[in-house]
Design a protein around this motif. Sequence first.
Motif, PDB file in Angstrom:
ATOM      1  N   GLU A 179      35.340  59.482  34.175  1.00  0.00           N
ATOM      2  CA  GLU A 179      36.795  59.503  33.997  1.00  0.00           C
ATOM      3  C   GLU A 179      37.267  58.440  33.000  1.00  0.00           C
ATOM      4  OE1 GLU A 179      38.296  59.140  37.976  1.00  0.00           O
ATOM      5  OE2 GLU A 179      38.131  61.297  38.342  1.00  0.00           O
ATOM      6  N   ARG A 180      36.567  58.345  31.876  1.00  0.00           N
ATOM      7  CA  ARG A 180      36.999  57.471  30.790  1.00  0.00           C
ATOM      8  C   ARG A 180      36.338  57.950  29.505  1.00  0.00           C
ATOM      9  NH1 ARG A 180      32.821  53.803  29.781  1.00  0.00           N
ATOM     10  NH2 ARG A 180      31.453  53.302  31.548  1.00  0.00           N
ATOM     11  N   PRO A 181      36.892  57.564  28.348  1.00  0.00           N
ATOM     12  CA  PRO A 181      36.318  58.014  27.080  1.00  0.00           C
ATOM     13  C   PRO A 181      34.901  57.483  26.861  1.00  0.00           C
ATOM     14  CG  PRO A 181      38.550  57.166  26.780  1.00  0.00           C
ATOM     15  CD  PRO A 181      38.136  56.800  28.171  1.00  0.00           C
ATOM     16  N   VAL A 182      34.067  58.322  26.266  1.00  0.00           N
ATOM     17  CA  VAL A 182      32.709  57.938  25.883  1.00  0.00           C
ATOM     18  C   VAL A 182      32.552  58.286  24.402  1.00  0.00           C
ATOM     19  CG1 VAL A 182      30.252  58.373  26.224  1.00  0.00           C
ATOM     20  CG2 VAL A 182      31.790  58.332  28.195  1.00  0.00           C
ATOM     21  N   PRO A 183      32.239  57.320  23.541  1.00  0.00           N
ATOM     22  CA  PRO A 183      32.186  57.589  22.100  1.00  0.00           C
ATOM     23  C   PRO A 183      31.059  58.552  21.726  1.00  0.00           C
ATOM     24  CG  PRO A 183      31.415  55.366  22.574  1.00  0.00           C
ATOM     25  CD  PRO A 183      31.985  55.908  23.852  1.00  0.00           C
ATOM     26  N   LEU A 184      31.401  59.558  20.948  1.00  0.00           N
ATOM     27  CA  LEU A 184      30.438  60.592  20.579  1.00  0.00           C
ATOM     28  C   LEU A 184      29.305  60.018  19.734  1.00  0.00           C
ATOM     29  CD1 LEU A 184      29.665  63.573  20.655  1.00  0.00           C
ATOM     30  CD2 LEU A 184      31.143  63.936  18.661  1.00  0.00           C
ATOM     31  N   ASP A 185      29.614  59.094  18.826  1.00  0.00           N
ATOM     32  CA  ASP A 185      28.565  58.523  17.969  1.00  0.00           C
ATOM     33  C   ASP A 185      27.506  57.804  18.797  1.00  0.00           C
ATOM     34  OD1 ASP A 185      29.783  59.507  15.738  1.00  0.00           O
ATOM     35  OD2 ASP A 185      30.718  57.614  15.133  1.00  0.00           O
ATOM     36  N   ALA A 186      27.935  57.116  19.861  1.00  0.00           N
ATOM     37  CA  ALA A 186      26.976  56.418  20.723  1.00  0.00           C
ATOM     38  C   ALA A 186      26.108  57.421  21.481  1.00  0.00           C
ATOM     39  CB  ALA A 186      27.707  55.499  21.689  1.00  0.00           C
ATOM     40  N   VAL A 187      26.707  58.524  21.931  1.00  0.00           N
ATOM     41  CA  VAL A 187      25.936  59.568  22.599  1.00  0.00           C
ATOM     42  C   VAL A 187      24.914  60.157  21.641  1.00  0.00           C
ATOM     43  CG1 VAL A 187      26.069  61.845  23.694  1.00  0.00           C
ATOM     44  CG2 VAL A 187      27.789  60.099  24.227  1.00  0.00           C
ATOM     45  N   ARG A 188      25.341  60.449  20.420  1.00  0.00           N
ATOM     46  CA  ARG A 188      24.399  60.980  19.405  1.00  0.00           C
ATOM     47  C   ARG A 188      23.238  60.013  19.181  1.00  0.00           C
ATOM     48  NH1 ARG A 188      29.144  62.789  16.030  1.00  0.00           N
ATOM     49  NH2 ARG A 188      29.266  65.066  16.252  1.00  0.00           N
ATOM     50  N   HIS A 189      23.533  58.725  19.121  1.00  0.00           N
ATOM     51  CA  HIS A 189      22.525  57.700  18.870  1.00  0.00           C
ATOM     52  C   HIS A 189      21.437  57.748  19.947  1.00  0.00           C
ATOM     53  CE1 HIS A 189      21.147  53.596  17.647  1.00  0.00           C
ATOM     54  NE2 HIS A 189      20.833  53.511  18.930  1.00  0.00           N
ATOM     55  N   VAL A 190      21.845  57.799  21.202  1.00  0.00           N
ATOM     56  CA  VAL A 190      20.867  57.790  22.294  1.00  0.00           C
ATOM     57  C   VAL A 190      20.120  59.116  22.373  1.00  0.00           C
ATOM     58  CG1 VAL A 190      20.578  57.555  24.783  1.00  0.00           C
ATOM     59  CG2 VAL A 190      22.211  56.091  23.592  1.00  0.00           C
ATOM     60  N   LEU A 191      20.823  60.240  22.216  1.00  0.00           N
ATOM     61  CA  LEU A 191      20.163  61.542  22.278  1.00  0.00           C
ATOM     62  C   LEU A 191      19.140  61.715  21.160  1.00  0.00           C
ATOM     63  CD1 LEU A 191      23.082  63.994  23.196  1.00  0.00           C
ATOM     64  CD2 LEU A 191      21.265  63.142  24.685  1.00  0.00           C
ATOM     65  N   ALA A 192      19.352  61.021  20.044  1.00  0.00           N
ATOM     66  CA  ALA A 192      18.407  61.099  18.930  1.00  0.00           C
ATOM     67  C   ALA A 192      17.152  60.275  19.183  1.00  0.00           C
ATOM     68  CB  ALA A 192      19.087  60.646  17.638  1.00  0.00           C
ATOM     69  N   GLY A 193      17.112  59.555  20.305  1.00  0.00           N
ATOM     70  CA  GLY A 193      15.931  58.779  20.631  1.00  0.00           C
ATOM     71  C   GLY A 193      15.933  57.369  20.101  1.00  0.00           C
ATOM     72  N   HIS A 194      17.058  56.926  19.540  1.00  0.00           N
ATOM     73  CA  HIS A 194      17.129  55.571  19.018  1.00  0.00           C
ATOM     74  C   HIS A 194      17.296  54.581  20.168  1.00  0.00           C
ATOM     75  CE1 HIS A 194      17.301  57.390  15.149  1.00  0.00           C
ATOM     76  NE2 HIS A 194      18.549  57.836  15.258  1.00  0.00           N
ATOM     77  N   PRO A 195      16.783  53.368  20.037  1.00  0.00           N
ATOM     78  CA  PRO A 195      16.902  52.380  21.123  1.00  0.00           C
ATOM     79  C   PRO A 195      18.332  51.888  21.275  1.00  0.00           C
ATOM     80  CG  PRO A 195      15.900  51.387  19.181  1.00  0.00           C
ATOM     81  CD  PRO A 195      15.990  52.853  18.899  1.00  0.00           C
ATOM     82  N   LEU A 196      18.647  51.459  22.492  1.00  0.00           N
ATOM     83  CA  LEU A 196      19.944  50.834  22.721  1.00  0.00           C
ATOM     84  C   LEU A 196      20.048  49.534  21.943  1.00  0.00           C
ATOM     85  CD1 LEU A 196      20.556  51.211  26.572  1.00  0.00           C
ATOM     86  CD2 LEU A 196      21.829  52.324  24.748  1.00  0.00           C
ATOM     87  N   THR A 197      21.188  49.312  21.374  1.00  0.00           N
ATOM     88  CA  THR A 197      21.493  48.050  20.704  1.00  0.00           C
ATOM     89  C   THR A 197      22.691  47.436  21.410  1.00  0.00           C
ATOM     90  OG1 THR A 197      23.050  49.058  19.151  1.00  0.00           O
ATOM     91  CG2 THR A 197      20.712  49.036  18.504  1.00  0.00           C
ATOM     92  N   PRO A 198      22.948  46.137  21.204  1.00  0.00           N
ATOM     93  CA  PRO A 198      24.148  45.545  21.816  1.00  0.00           C
ATOM     94  C   PRO A 198      25.423  46.298  21.470  1.00  0.00           C
ATOM     95  CG  PRO A 198      22.704  43.822  20.998  1.00  0.00           C
ATOM     96  CD  PRO A 198      22.113  45.120  20.523  1.00  0.00           C
ATOM     97  N   ALA A 199      25.530  46.768  20.219  1.00  0.00           N
ATOM     98  CA  ALA A 199      26.742  47.473  19.809  1.00  0.00           C
ATOM     99  C   ALA A 199      26.881  48.808  20.537  1.00  0.00           C
ATOM    100  CB  ALA A 199      26.723  47.694  18.297  1.00  0.00           C
ATOM    101  N   ILE A 200      25.777  49.547  20.648  1.00  0.00           N
ATOM    102  CA  ILE A 200      25.819  50.830  21.344  1.00  0.00           C
ATOM    103  C   ILE A 200      26.081  50.628  22.829  1.00  0.00           C
ATOM    104  CG2 ILE A 200      24.458  52.838  22.019  1.00  0.00           C
ATOM    105  CD1 ILE A 200      25.441  52.967  19.161  1.00  0.00           C
ATOM    106  N   THR A 201      25.443  49.620  23.414  1.00  0.00           N
ATOM    107  CA  THR A 201      25.653  49.327  24.835  1.00  0.00           C
ATOM    108  C   THR A 201      27.112  48.990  25.100  1.00  0.00           C
ATOM    109  OG1 THR A 201      23.383  48.517  25.062  1.00  0.00           O
ATOM    110  CG2 THR A 201      24.958  47.845  26.754  1.00  0.00           C
ATOM    111  N   ALA A 202      27.688  48.144  24.249  1.00  0.00           N
ATOM    112  CA  ALA A 202      29.096  47.760  24.417  1.00  0.00           C
ATOM    113  C   ALA A 202      30.011  48.954  24.213  1.00  0.00           C
ATOM    114  CB  ALA A 202      29.447  46.640  23.446  1.00  0.00           C
ATOM    115  N   ALA A 203      29.657  49.856  23.300  1.00  0.00           N
ATOM    116  CA  ALA A 203      30.492  51.030  23.060  1.00  0.00           C
ATOM    117  C   ALA A 203      30.478  51.967  24.270  1.00  0.00           C
ATOM    118  CB  ALA A 203      30.001  51.770  21.819  1.00  0.00           C
TER     119      ALA A 203
END
Length: 381
Positions: A179-203
């Motif tokens: 029940e809150r916004p989730v940024p699409l770019d961050a979802v794409r990043h994780v689904l592509a198999g890229h590792p979590l970064t501080p910026a993605i985690t914070a997003a």
Amino acid sequence: MSTVHKSVAHLPDPAELRSHLRALAVLDAAIGGDPQFCCYGFDTAWGPGEEAALMDNGSGDDFSVLFTPAGMLIRGFGHESEMSPYGTDDEQVWPGVVDEVPAALSPLLDEPAFHDEDIDAPRVTACLWRETGDTAWRTGSAIAFPPGSEDPDGSGFLFRLLADRSPETVQAHFEDYYERPVPLDAVRHVLAGHPLTPAITAALNPAALSDDALLRRIAAHPEAASYLACDGEFDLARTDPIEPIALPNGLRVEPVAGCNAGGTHYLCGPVVPGGPRPVLYADSEGRASLLAEAMTLTIVLPYWHDALTGFRPPALSADYLDVNPDHPAVRDRLLAPPSQRTGGSAPPPRHRRPHRPDGFLPHTPDEEDSSFQPMLEPMVD
């Protein structure tokens, strides 16, 4: 009509499915920040040479995807399905659902985790499989689905994020669940198999305080460090547990603080710079609890583990204040923003009760029957 016969046509090859399921588990953990409320998980040590992707929505619906040397098995259970063993006259699996599962994979359905105590049948309404070396996913070919339902076996609901793996669909699912916004770019990043970064985690979870930030905050505040080590029993110098522990899901546990009673606070999960990890407390008597907002909890309720049975903070507060009359002033000073710590006071924040870590209880490695028990007892009014 949505059935396994439709779902089977939309599943990817095993390697892609495994990667996608791991990404769903990472996203769920990062967005939610609390394993108690996560639906998706991934266990890399389910059994010898076996891995398991698990989904449990907490409302009675679940699925498992087991990766084994013999192949893969997908078991789904929709609790409202007419095909549930609970809804059949003989309390058995619906005819045709598992009848054609190969002999090399059928023992996986006997896993105790997929059985309930009150029924002599695996918890399954939909099943798909793929033996090692096969070129396609299979399912029961002669299932007579009950009429009158658009999703008779629950597969359309259960496997929606497996059949439709688009970032937009995954984003919509997590936005609806949390029940809150989730940024699409961050979802794409994780689904592509890229590792979590501080910026993605914070997003993915802007409100989460990273464990690095938590420990730095304590270390940089001598009064807080001293208070937590004494009254709050969160001593950063005590990182040698009485005995080693391991988590059933194979996640890493890192001891970061101890208490005078012999208990230990652990950070759980993979180390992600700037990323949050849950705090698990294990005492010396084989009990454990997940702690929400661990440092705030120990400041507001330094006697929190004495308050577990029945959880009656007011009476305990009176006893504690008799011995520590300056606690409110110290508490307000420690919880105040940095700009206010030289004077004035801040109202104590609302604290959360420690969580029952169901499905997250540790055990002692290499010891049978060594699982810890939840610390919490049901509240009695």
